[in-house]
Design a protein around this motif. Structure first.
Motif, PDB file in Angstrom:
ATOM      1  N   ASN A  92     -10.721  27.015  -6.541  1.00  0.00           N
ATOM      2  CA  ASN A  92     -11.251  28.360  -6.318  1.00  0.00           C
ATOM      3  C   ASN A  92     -11.458  28.625  -4.829  1.00  0.00           C
ATOM      4  N   THR A  93     -12.047  27.668  -4.143  1.00  0.00           N
ATOM      5  CA  THR A  93     -12.287  27.840  -2.707  1.00  0.00           C
ATOM      6  C   THR A  93     -10.972  27.870  -1.927  1.00  0.00           C
ATOM      7  N   LEU A  94     -10.081  26.944  -2.258  1.00  0.00           N
ATOM      8  CA  LEU A  94      -8.821  26.872  -1.514  1.00  0.00           C
ATOM      9  C   LEU A  94      -7.973  28.110  -1.754  1.00  0.00           C
ATOM     10  N   HIS A  95      -8.062  28.671  -2.949  1.00  0.00           N
ATOM     11  CA  HIS A  95      -7.313  29.895  -3.232  1.00  0.00           C
ATOM     12  C   HIS A  95      -7.812  31.030  -2.331  1.00  0.00           C
ATOM     13  N   ARG A  96      -9.133  31.084  -2.184  1.00  0.00           N
ATOM     14  CA  ARG A  96      -9.730  32.126  -1.355  1.00  0.00           C
ATOM     15  C   ARG A  96      -9.339  31.950   0.110  1.00  0.00           C
ATOM     16  N   LEU A  97      -9.212  30.687   0.536  1.00  0.00           N
ATOM     17  CA  LEU A  97      -8.949  30.421   1.951  1.00  0.00           C
ATOM     18  C   LEU A  97      -7.470  30.138   2.216  1.00  0.00           C
ATOM     19  N   THR A  98      -6.592  30.556   1.316  1.00  0.00           N
ATOM     20  CA  THR A  98      -5.164  30.277   1.465  1.00  0.00           C
ATOM     21  C   THR A  98      -4.673  30.610   2.878  1.00  0.00           C
ATOM     22  N   GLY A  99      -3.954  29.670   3.452  1.00  0.00           N
ATOM     23  CA  GLY A  99      -3.358  29.925   4.765  1.00  0.00           C
ATOM     24  C   GLY A  99      -4.184  29.403   5.924  1.00  0.00           C
ATOM     25  N   ARG A 100      -5.493  29.155   5.696  1.00  0.00           N
ATOM     26  CA  ARG A 100      -6.308  28.613   6.797  1.00  0.00           C
ATOM     27  C   ARG A 100      -5.953  27.142   6.997  1.00  0.00           C
ATOM     28  N   LYS A 101      -6.081  26.703   8.231  1.00  0.00           N
ATOM     29  CA  LYS A 101      -5.653  25.341   8.565  1.00  0.00           C
ATOM     30  C   LYS A 101      -6.478  24.282   7.835  1.00  0.00           C
ATOM     31  N   ASP A 102      -7.813  24.444   7.849  1.00  0.00           N
ATOM     32  CA  ASP A 102      -8.641  23.419   7.220  1.00  0.00           C
ATOM     33  C   ASP A 102      -8.445  23.396   5.715  1.00  0.00           C
ATOM     34  N   ALA A 103      -8.115  24.546   5.129  1.00  0.00           N
ATOM     35  CA  ALA A 103      -7.860  24.596   3.689  1.00  0.00           C
ATOM     36  C   ALA A 103      -6.568  23.869   3.361  1.00  0.00           C
ATOM     37  N   THR A 104      -5.548  24.055   4.190  1.00  0.00           N
ATOM     38  CA  THR A 104      -4.278  23.360   3.985  1.00  0.00           C
ATOM     39  C   THR A 104      -4.492  21.857   4.073  1.00  0.00           C
ATOM     40  N   LEU A 105      -5.308  21.451   5.030  1.00  0.00           N
ATOM     41  CA  LEU A 105      -5.608  20.024   5.199  1.00  0.00           C
ATOM     42  C   LEU A 105      -6.339  19.484   3.970  1.00  0.00           C
TER      43      LEU A 105
END
Lengths: 267, 299, 367
Positions: A92-105
């Protein structure tokens, strides 16, 4: 006779259909052999001695095998629950932050158990638990399996989120739902099939895991695959066929259910 | 959702932390430990003794004689080579088998497609140990294949099928075929029928359609499937253990034995680090190629 | 400033995506107001910034700078769930796992209203949009038009101060769309709620709105009533975007007050309303329905010779496509010519007359 049509279907290549059929024979023949032999009254693989449930009786009467099966179920339920909870919040969090560097990591880290060779993870976990000097018994295996299950629980939930219309959470916000209410009333119910599917896949992954379990399990926490491996080392006996058939049927049922749930349209 | 009120950075990310920290604590830390162990002296009861030692890495290349002197030995390099060779050959065979299957399934009507896909998926989830064990029933001297051939009179004494590299290959191909079919299928499903029609319309024959339309579309799936096959094959334990009879040693069972019977943890750790380095190199090459070749197309 | 509280007031509202200085400017300093109880339309082509503007009003996105006031109170620091405005989404965005009644009651439930009040209001809203019979169905079981009504009821249920509608009719077929126009207009009158309606369809905007803001390239081009926008476009973009038009290159002969005498290739010297701000050359706009094939009261001669190239017959209108001697096309939609028994043949030359007040002069080259 006049030839007034051609037989070519676009996108079809000649022979691929027959090849696919042979592929499925290759895929299912060994499984079917195990199942058939589990009902063979004769212990020899090449002689049909009539239909018998003798080996099932023998397998089920084996107390050690029953204990191993019970261990596997306890560990699989715990690991699947834990990994699904972790995966739901992460997806849920990663979906919201899609494209951010720390989320990709973070997503890369969560997917790591899927890409690393299992034997390396197995010895890493063995080293880790032995260096800690404390044994949690089944707890060690639950931690190890949760790790392995995480990507499998994560992927269906993430996929479901990607199929979800983003304007639905906007609509909920527009109708005065605060962030937690949006999650509770809109996101979570819509994710449910993905979560159930993720849970079931995680359960199957844990039930079927062999390599990590082999190294991490201890005297009291032997899992079913590790126990069967032990039986195979002594010699291939027909009661292994019976136990194997039961395991295959159980995981097949779970996968089919999970597949049907995940396949349901989000709309 | 981005909203006018700026929520705290940490609060926004709180959901992903438990999962990421879990993996960090129970995978990244243990991996660091394996690297550390590989540089420590062995304890003959299992585990390690404190201190620093490069013996484990030296053992990969050299054999220690009873008198304590070292002699260059290719025994372990041979295992590394066999692992790469077997994994590579498995990947090629799996690719050759999976490509027609994936293309065929992707071109079926949706209901049949879903059914065939499920049929591919079921063995993928069925217990890998049991699926490998099933091949023992087929391949051993008193197994189904030898029994069948003997009954037909084709052979008089059983063929030595089990405990060969061929048996390991059969088991590995069998295990990993779904890993290749699924990603290629994923690409093929997205290929629009109208693209194939357009190619035929522009005078391409079947082979040219395959060469210029189908293969380029499948390529990212082929790359993904090859990685999903090659990497686990390198470290596979069950197939060489059960079907190779322990005689066809590969990296997976070499590492396993160091941590179990041989009780030389640092040496096992060093081999594990070696395997990790190979995998990391493959990953780096893949990332490099993906950036260069399909810039942005590989998901 | 009059002592009137407007429903919405926007002061220099700007929205930039990415880098604040060099990023994409979706909206550049929009300032206008929406009156209380008004049917207000944001009209523009895709990419004009109208949807961005609506999302800023709803609170889905934050302004880069500027102020938005709702009945006098600044709201740009409030998030969507804190703003007493509701949205009807383009794809309806009904919650698929809830019944129709649950969908309609969702906003009130989130506001913490007692269940009994929610139930009563849901029934009231379902009655308003004539969907009582569907209260226990799920959105997937409804047609597009029915989902549209539910989306309206859901957004109206919490009694928003302003209702935002994001191209709500675009997914419906033509007949239904036309029926819904009237229904929306009546609904607005009945509820007394201020509507802000987004569309790219100029006909829809003209038919429904009290006032319209025309947007292009993130800039408000003109704000005014439908007649004003149609008859007195503020610039060439508005003239071209709203309705059909003829554009002719002309030079200015003389100026007097608000009018100018202009002449162009193939047309007579005619008087035009002057919006060219002193330029000696410009573009003359004249609508096809202001051109005629015969003289009459209030008409002036526009062109001596125009050759008929084709006629476009639409039943309720007939348009002749003609060419002036220099090749410029001139479309003429003459009511008398439509009624004439026999159409004018291709290749024939005709004389063209214009309504005296119709021609309008703009600065710039036009299209």
């Amino acid at each position: 006779m006049a030839r007034n049509s051609h037989s070519r279907i676009i996108g079809q290549f000649p022979g691929f259909g027959k090849f696919t059929f042979l592929f499925f024979v290759y895929l299912y023949l060994p499984i079917i052999v195990v199942m058939v032999l589990s009902f063979n009254a004769s212990p020899a693989a090449t002689v049909w001695g009539g239909f018998s449930l003798e080996w099932y009786g023998k397998a089920l009467a084996n107390a050690d095998l029953r204990t191993a099966a019970w261990n596997s179920i306890q560990i699989a339920v715990s690991a699947a629950l834990l990994s699904t909870v972790l995966a739901t919040f992460a997806a849920n969090t990663l979906h919201r932050l899609t494209g951010r560097k720390d989320a990709t990591l973070a997503q890369g880290v969560i997917m790591l158990p899927l890409v690393l060779p299992e034997i390396v993870m197995a010895v890493a976990l063995l080293s880790f638990f032995s260096s800690l000097g404390v044994s949690l018994g089944k707890g060690n295996l639950i931690i190890a399996h949760t790790l392995l299950c995480l990507p499998f629980a994560f992927l269906p939930i993430r996929a479901r989120l990607q199929g979800m219309d983003a304007s639905l959470t906007e609509a909920a916000a527009d109708l005065y739902a605060r962030p937690f209410s949006r999650f509770r009333h809109v996101t979570l119910p819509m994710l449910m099939p993905g979560i159930v599917s993720g849970f079931m896949l995680a359960f199957v992954v844990s039930m079927d895991n062999f390599t990590v379990s082999l190294l991490v399990s201890q005297a009291g926490s032997t899992t079913l695959p590790v126990f069967i491996f032990g039986m195979l080392r002594v010699g291939v006996t027909p009661d292994v066929n019976a136990a194997s058939t039961l395991i295959i049927l159980a995981s097949t049922a779970l996968v089919v259910v999970s597949f049907l749930l995940a396949g349901r349209n989000p709309k | 959702m981005s909203t006018p009120a700026n929520q705290g950075k940490l609060a926004e990310r709180a959901g992903m932390l438990p999962a990421a920290l879990f993996v960090a604590a129970f995978l990244l830390v243990p991996l660091g430990l394996v690297v550390a162990y590989s540089f420590m002296p062995a304890n003959s009861f299992g585990g390690v003794d404190p201190g620093f030692s490069t013996d484990a890495y030296r053992n990969v290349l050299y054999e220690q004689r009873l008198d304590g002197s070292f002699r260059l030995s290719a025994a372990y390099l041979l295992i590394v080579w066999r692992s790469i060779y077997v994994a590579g050959l498995t990947t090629l065979i799996v690719l050759a088998i999976s490509l027609p299957v994936a293309i065929y399934i992707a071109r079926q009507v949706p209901r049949r497609r879903t059914f065939l896909l499920l049929m591919v998926t079921i063995p993928f989830w069925a217990n890998i140990l049991i699926r490998t064990f099933a091949w023992i029933l087929l391949l051993r001297d008193t197994g189904v294949i030898n029994g069948f051939l003997t009954a037909l009179g084709v052979i008089s004494s059983p063929l030595p099928l089990l405990n060969t590299t061929g048996a390991v290959l059969v088991g590995l191909v069998y295990t990993f075929a779904p890993f290749m079919v699924l990603p290629i299928y994923g690409r093929m499903e997205r290929l629009q029928q109208s693209q194939l029609e357009a190619a035929h319309d522009l005078y391409a024959n079947r082979w040219q359609v395959f060469r210029h339309i189908v293969w380029p579309a499948a390529l990212p799936g082929v790359v993904a499937g090859s990685l999903l096959t090659f990497i686990p094959c390198l470290g596979s334990l069950i197939a060489p253990e059960l079907l190779g009879g322990g005689k066809q040693m590969m990296l997976g069972n070499l590492i396993y034995r160091q941590f179990s019977e041989a009780r030389n943890w640092p040496f096992g750790a060093a081999i594990a680090v070696l395997l990790l380095v190979i995998v990391a190199l493959i990953g780096l090459v893949q990332v490099y190629l993906a950036r260069r070749k399909f810039a942005g197309k590989v998901a | 400033m009059l002592d009137v509280t407007h429903a919405l007031e926007l002061d220099l509202v700007r929205k930039t995506y990415g880098d604040p200085l060099h990023g994409h400017q979706a909206l550049t300093g929009a300032s206008f107001h929406v009156k209380d109880n008004e049917f207000f339309t944001l009209l523009g082509p895709s990419g004009s910034g109208k949807t961005t503007l609506l999302r800023l009003l709803a609170g889905f996105e934050s302004t880069t700078s500027g102020e938005i006031r709702l009945y006098g109170k600044p709201i740009q620091s409030l998030v969507a769930e804190q703003r007493p405005v509701n949205t009807v989404f383009q794809q309806y965005s009904l919650f698929p796992h809830m019944t129709i009644a649950e969908n309609v009651g969702f906003g009130l439930k989130m506001q913490g209203r007692p269940a009994r009040e929610v139930a009563a209001r849901v029934e009231e809203m379902l009655a308003l949009v004539k969907m009582e019979a569907f209260r226990n169905r799920r959105p997937a079981q409804l047609s597009g038009g029915q989902q549209q009504r539910v989306a309206l009821a859901r957004a109206l249920a919490p009694k928003p101060k302003v209702l935002l509608l994001d191209e709500p009719l675009s997914a419906l077929d033509l007949k239904l769309r036309q029926a819904m126009r009237l229904e929306l207009k009546q609904l607005q009158a009945k509820t007394g709620i201020t509507f802000v309606f987004v569309t790219h369809d100029q006909e829809e905007a003209l038919a429904m709105s009290d006032r319209i803001a025309v947007l292009a390239d993130g800039v408000i081009q003109q704000v005014g009533g439908p007649r004003e926008i149609y008859d007195r476009p503020a610039n060439l973009f508005v003239a071209d975007f709203i309705g059909d038009n003829n554009f002719l290159k002309v030079e200015v002969l003389s100026r007097q007050g608000a009018t100018a005498m202009v002449r162009g290739a193939g047309i007579e010297a005619v008087q035009a309303r002057d919006a060219a701000q002193g330029a000696s050359q410009g573009t003359l706009m004249v609508r096809p329905e202001a051109l005629h094939l015969s003289a009459g009261e209030g008409r002036v001669r526009f062109a001596e010779k125009a050759r008929v190239l084709a006629d476009i017959y639409l039943g309720n209108a007939l348009t002749y496509v003609t060419a002036l001697p220099d090749g410029t096309h001139l479309n003429i939609r003459d009511e008398d010519a439509r009624r004439a028994a026999k159409p004018i043949a291709e290749g024939q030359t005709v004389e063209v007359w214009a309504d005296a007040e119709a021609p309008m002069l703009f600065d710039g080259a036009g299209k």
